[in-house]
Design a protein around this motif. Structure first.
Motif, PDB file in Angstrom:
ATOM      1  N   VAL A 138       2.519   5.980  -9.434  1.00 46.12           N
ATOM      2  CA  VAL A 138       2.085   6.804  -8.316  1.00 46.12           C
ATOM      3  C   VAL A 138       0.480   6.209  -8.162  1.00 46.12           C
ATOM      4  O   VAL A 138      -0.285   6.373  -9.031  1.00 46.12           O
ATOM      5  CB  VAL A 138       2.116   8.128  -8.494  1.00 46.12           C
ATOM      6  CG1 VAL A 138       1.303   8.834  -7.595  1.00 46.12           C
ATOM      7  CG2 VAL A 138       3.669   8.628  -8.653  1.00 46.12           C
ATOM      8  N   ASN A 139       0.251   5.763  -6.772  1.00 49.02           N
ATOM      9  CA  ASN A 139      -1.146   5.397  -6.637  1.00 49.02           C
ATOM     10  C   ASN A 139      -1.726   5.979  -5.572  1.00 49.02           C
ATOM     11  O   ASN A 139      -3.113   5.819  -5.314  1.00 49.02           O
ATOM     12  CB  ASN A 139      -1.145   3.867  -6.434  1.00 49.02           C
ATOM     13  CG  ASN A 139      -0.162   3.020  -7.385  1.00 49.02           C
ATOM     14  OD1 ASN A 139      -0.883   3.091  -8.403  1.00 49.02           O
ATOM     15  ND2 ASN A 139       0.834   2.656  -7.316  1.00 49.02           N
ATOM     16  N   TYR A 140      -1.271   7.185  -5.127  1.00 46.50           N
ATOM     17  CA  TYR A 140      -2.029   8.205  -4.227  1.00 46.50           C
ATOM     18  C   TYR A 140      -2.453   9.349  -5.215  1.00 46.50           C
ATOM     19  O   TYR A 140      -1.839   9.821  -6.179  1.00 46.50           O
ATOM     20  CB  TYR A 140      -1.167   8.727  -3.097  1.00 46.50           C
ATOM     21  CG  TYR A 140      -1.111   7.632  -1.990  1.00 46.50           C
ATOM     22  CD1 TYR A 140      -1.885   7.596  -0.899  1.00 46.50           C
ATOM     23  CD2 TYR A 140      -0.078   6.637  -2.198  1.00 46.50           C
ATOM     24  CE1 TYR A 140      -1.844   6.782  -0.047  1.00 46.50           C
ATOM     25  CE2 TYR A 140       0.074   5.529  -1.173  1.00 46.50           C
ATOM     26  CZ  TYR A 140      -0.782   5.816  -0.010  1.00 46.50           C
ATOM     27  OH  TYR A 140      -0.699   4.754   1.055  1.00 46.50           O
ATOM     28  N   PRO A 141      -3.463  10.010  -4.852  1.00 45.98           N
ATOM     29  CA  PRO A 141      -4.030  11.138  -5.656  1.00 45.98           C
ATOM     30  C   PRO A 141      -3.477  12.499  -5.746  1.00 45.98           C
ATOM     31  O   PRO A 141      -4.048  13.383  -5.876  1.00 45.98           O
ATOM     32  CB  PRO A 141      -5.632  11.099  -5.167  1.00 45.98           C
ATOM     33  CG  PRO A 141      -5.389  10.862  -3.876  1.00 45.98           C
ATOM     34  CD  PRO A 141      -4.420   9.722  -3.657  1.00 45.98           C
ATOM     35  N   PHE A 142      -2.112  12.458  -5.524  1.00 47.79           N
ATOM     36  CA  PHE A 142      -1.613  13.643  -5.084  1.00 47.79           C
ATOM     37  C   PHE A 142      -0.273  13.935  -6.201  1.00 47.79           C
ATOM     38  O   PHE A 142       0.794  13.043  -6.288  1.00 47.79           O
ATOM     39  CB  PHE A 142      -0.788  13.836  -3.825  1.00 47.79           C
ATOM     40  CG  PHE A 142      -1.790  13.361  -2.670  1.00 47.79           C
ATOM     41  CD1 PHE A 142      -2.717  14.299  -2.345  1.00 47.79           C
ATOM     42  CD2 PHE A 142      -1.611  12.381  -1.868  1.00 47.79           C
ATOM     43  CE1 PHE A 142      -3.751  14.099  -1.404  1.00 47.79           C
ATOM     44  CE2 PHE A 142      -2.460  12.055  -1.111  1.00 47.79           C
ATOM     45  CZ  PHE A 142      -3.516  13.013  -0.648  1.00 47.79           C
ATOM     46  N   LEU A 143      -0.485  14.942  -7.243  1.00 53.95           N
ATOM     47  CA  LEU A 143       0.388  14.903  -8.115  1.00 53.95           C
ATOM     48  C   LEU A 143       1.907  15.371  -7.597  1.00 53.95           C
ATOM     49  O   LEU A 143       2.775  15.162  -8.466  1.00 53.95           O
ATOM     50  CB  LEU A 143       0.171  16.172  -9.206  1.00 53.95           C
ATOM     51  CG  LEU A 143       0.581  15.917 -10.733  1.00 53.95           C
ATOM     52  CD1 LEU A 143       0.298  14.502 -11.116  1.00 53.95           C
ATOM     53  CD2 LEU A 143       0.315  17.229 -11.299  1.00 53.95           C
ATOM     54  N   GLY A 167       0.740  -1.179   0.107  1.00 47.78           N
ATOM     55  CA  GLY A 167       0.190  -0.050  -0.169  1.00 47.78           C
ATOM     56  C   GLY A 167       0.622   1.341  -0.170  1.00 47.78           C
ATOM     57  O   GLY A 167       0.270   2.310   0.540  1.00 47.78           O
ATOM     58  N   VAL A 168       2.046   1.248  -0.550  1.00 45.45           N
ATOM     59  CA  VAL A 168       3.076   2.708  -0.640  1.00 45.45           C
ATOM     60  C   VAL A 168       3.450   2.514  -2.011  1.00 45.45           C
ATOM     61  O   VAL A 168       3.358   1.440  -2.929  1.00 45.45           O
ATOM     62  CB  VAL A 168       4.054   2.396   0.222  1.00 45.45           C
ATOM     63  CG1 VAL A 168       3.794   2.415   1.743  1.00 45.45           C
ATOM     64  CG2 VAL A 168       5.144   0.817   0.001  1.00 45.45           C
TER      65      VAL A 168
END
Length: 441
Positions: A397-402, A189-190
Motif C-alpha cells: 500500500v503506497n497511499y497514506p490511508f490505513l 501510481g496505483v
C-alpha cells in the motif's frame, strides 16, 4: 505467506473444473437469457413469470444494478421446442418495461463460467481507464482472464475489485503474475493487491499492525529523543535499522542509551502527541465489528502505547519496556526485546490464543524488522514500506490511508459507511485535511 496447498479450493471442485456442475431435467437443453435496461419495480417478477409459463429450469442466475441500469442473466434448461415461443414471450412482455432481451442456446461444446482463482484490488487517486487497460493487458499476457469487476471504494481512494481466472492454475502458481503487477504499481501510481479467491480470502480473522509509521504516523523513539536533543542522531540510526543495514536490537539499545537521564514525564508528553495514521480508527472499528481480533506489536515502548491500545480496544499489544529508576530513564530497556523474530513469534502466539491457523492472519508493517511477521502471516501487507519489506510482502500500500487494508480484505466502502451511519460514527473528512483531522477517523 503460509503455504495453502492443504486448503486449495480446487481439490473440492467437481469433475467439470471449467465451472458450475449442473443436472438438466430430461428433454431440456441449456440456454443463456440476458436482460438489460433501466431498473424499475416489477421487471424481475415479469421476467421469471414468463420463464415459469414455459416450465423453465433455473441453473444459475445473476442480477446487478449499476447506477439505475439493470442487468439480469439466467442460465436455464428449456424445452427446445418452446425456444421461439419463450423468446417471443420475453420480448413482448419486457418491452413494456423498457428492457432488451436475448436468448442463446448453450451448446455442449461450450462451458459455463469458470470459478475465479484470484482477486485483485486496484486502488488509487485517481484510477484511470489507462490503468485498467494496462493491468488487463498484463493479465492477458499471463493467460489470466477478467471475470468480473466491481467498485469497492470511492473514498479516500477509488478502489476496484477484479475477479480473475488464471488458466490451468496450480497451488503455488501465479508468482510471476504477482511480480509483474507489483512492478506496475510505481509506473501507474496505483496500488495493486492480488491474492487467492474463495474461502481462504474470507477466512482471515486476526490483523496485526506494526505501530510506528503504520498504526501511528511518527516514530516514538524519535519523539522521545527530541526531548533529549538527540533527534537527528536517533533518526539516522532508525533509518539504517529500517533499511535492514544494522541489527534492530543493537540499534534499539544504541538509541535508547541517548535517553538516559530524561524525566519519566516525557513519556506522557509523547503519548499525548501520538497521531494515528489516516483511517486507523475506521479500520480497527470495522474489523472489530466484523469479529476480527486486532493487535499492535511495536519496537517502541509499552509505556507510550498502552493508553492508545486501550482507546482503540485492541485485543493484543506488545512493545519494549523502558527502565525507569527514581523517575528517570536509565537509557536501557528491560525484558525481551521486541525485534524482527519476536514480532513473528508474537503473531503465532496471538493466533494460537485466538484459536486460529496462521493462514487466517494478516500482518501490516513498514520496515525491515517486520519482514519475519509478514512472511509468517497468511497475508503480508507492506504499508508505505522500505524496499526490503516490499520485496517479501504479498502486497503493498503506497497511499497514506490505513483503511486500504479493509478493501484488500474485500470489505467495500459502502458497507463500512452504512455501519458507521447506523452506529453514529460516520464521518468523511475532506482529503485536503488528511494531515490534521482524517487520523481521527
Amino acid at each position: 505467506m503460509i503455504p495453502v496447498a492443504d486448503f486449495d479450493a480446487s481439490s473440492v471442485v467437481s469433475d467439470n473444473s471449467q465451472g458450475l456442475q449442473v443436472s438438466l431435467q430430461p428433454g431440456l437443453e441449456s440456454a443463456v437469457i440476458t436482460l438489460t435496461g433501466h431498473d424499475r419495480p416489477g421487471v424481475t417478477a415479469a421476467f421469471f413469470r414468463v420463464l415459469s409459463a414455459h416450465n423453465v429450469q433455473l441453473l444459475d442466475v445473476e442480477q446487478s444494478q449499476f447506477r439505475g441500469h439493470l442487468s439480469l442473466a439466467a442460465f436455464v434448461g428449456l424445452d427446445p421446442a418452446r425456444e421461439e415461443r419463450l423468446r417471443e414471450g420475453l420480448v413482448d412482455t419486457l418491452r413494456g418495461h423498457g428492457q432488451r432481451v436475448s436468448l442463446e442456446m448453450y451448446s455442449q461444446e461450450q462451458h459455463s463460467s469458470p470459478r475465479s482463482t484470484h482477486v485483485a484490488v486496484v486502488m488509487g487517486d485517481p484510477v484511470t481507464a489507462a490503468d485498467v487497460s494496462a493491468i488487463g493487458q498484463t493479465l492477458a499476457n499471463y493467460g489470466a482472464n477478467i471475470d468480473r469487476i466491481r467498485g469497492i471504494a470511492d473514498y479516500p481512494v477509488t478502489g476496484l475489485e477484479i475477479m480473475i481466472t488464471i488458466a490451468n492454475y496450480e497451488p503455488g502458481g501465479g508468482h510471476s503474475l504477482r511480480k509483474a503487477l507489483a512492478e506496475m504499481t510505481h509506473e501507474l501510481g496505483v496500488d495493486i493487491a492480488i491474492e487467492r479467491a474463495g474461502l481462504l480470502r474470507r477466512s482471515k480473522r486476526l490483523v496485526m499492525f506494526d505501530c510506528d509509521s503504520t498504526l501511528i504516523t511518527g516514530e516514538v523513539i524519535e519523539m522521545l529523543a527530541a526531548h533529549a536533543g538527540k533527534e537527528a542522531e536517533v533518526a539516522e540510526v532508525t533509518e539504517r535499522a529500517m533499511r535492514g543495514e544494522i541489527d534492530f536490537e543493537e540499534s534499539l539499545r544504541e538509541r535508547v542509551a541517548t535517553l538516559k537521564g530524561l524525566d519519566a514525564s516525557v513519556i506522557d508528553a509523547v503519548a499525548d502527541d501520538l497521531e494515528l495514521t489516516p483511517g486507523a480508527r475506521t479500520t480497527i472499528r470495522t474489523l472489530k465489528k466484523m469479529g476480527y481480533r486486532t493487535a499492535v506489536v511495536s519496537g517502541g515502548f509499552i509505556q507510550v502505547l498502552q493508553d492508545l491500545a486501550e482507546d482503540l480496544e485492541l485485543d493484543y499489544v506488545r512493545a519494549n519496556t523502558l527502565e525507569i529508576v527514581d523517575g528517570k530513564l536509565t537509557g536501557r530497556v528491560i525484558g525481551e526485546v521486541v525485534d524482527r523474530a519476536r514480532k513473528a513469534s508474537l503473531l503465532r502466539e496471538f493466533a494460537e490464543d485466538s484459536g486460529l491457523q496462521m493462514y487466517q492472519t494478516v500482518a501490516v508493517g513498514d520496515g525491515a524488522n517486520d519482514i519475519d511477521m509478514l512472511s509468517a502471516a497468511g497475508l503480508g501487507i507492506a504499508f508505505n514500506a522500505k524496499p526490503a519489506l516490499r520485496e517479501v510482502a504479498d502486497t503493498s500500500v503506497n497511499y497514506p490511508f490505513l483503511d486500504e487494508v479493509l478493501h484488500i480484505l474485500g470489505i467495500p466502502r459502502e458497507e463500512i459507511d452504512e455501519s458507521d451511519l447506523e452506529h453514529g460514527t460516520f464521518r468523511r473528512v475532506p482529503l485536503e485535511f488528511v494531515g490534521a483531522d482524517y487520523s481521527a477517523e
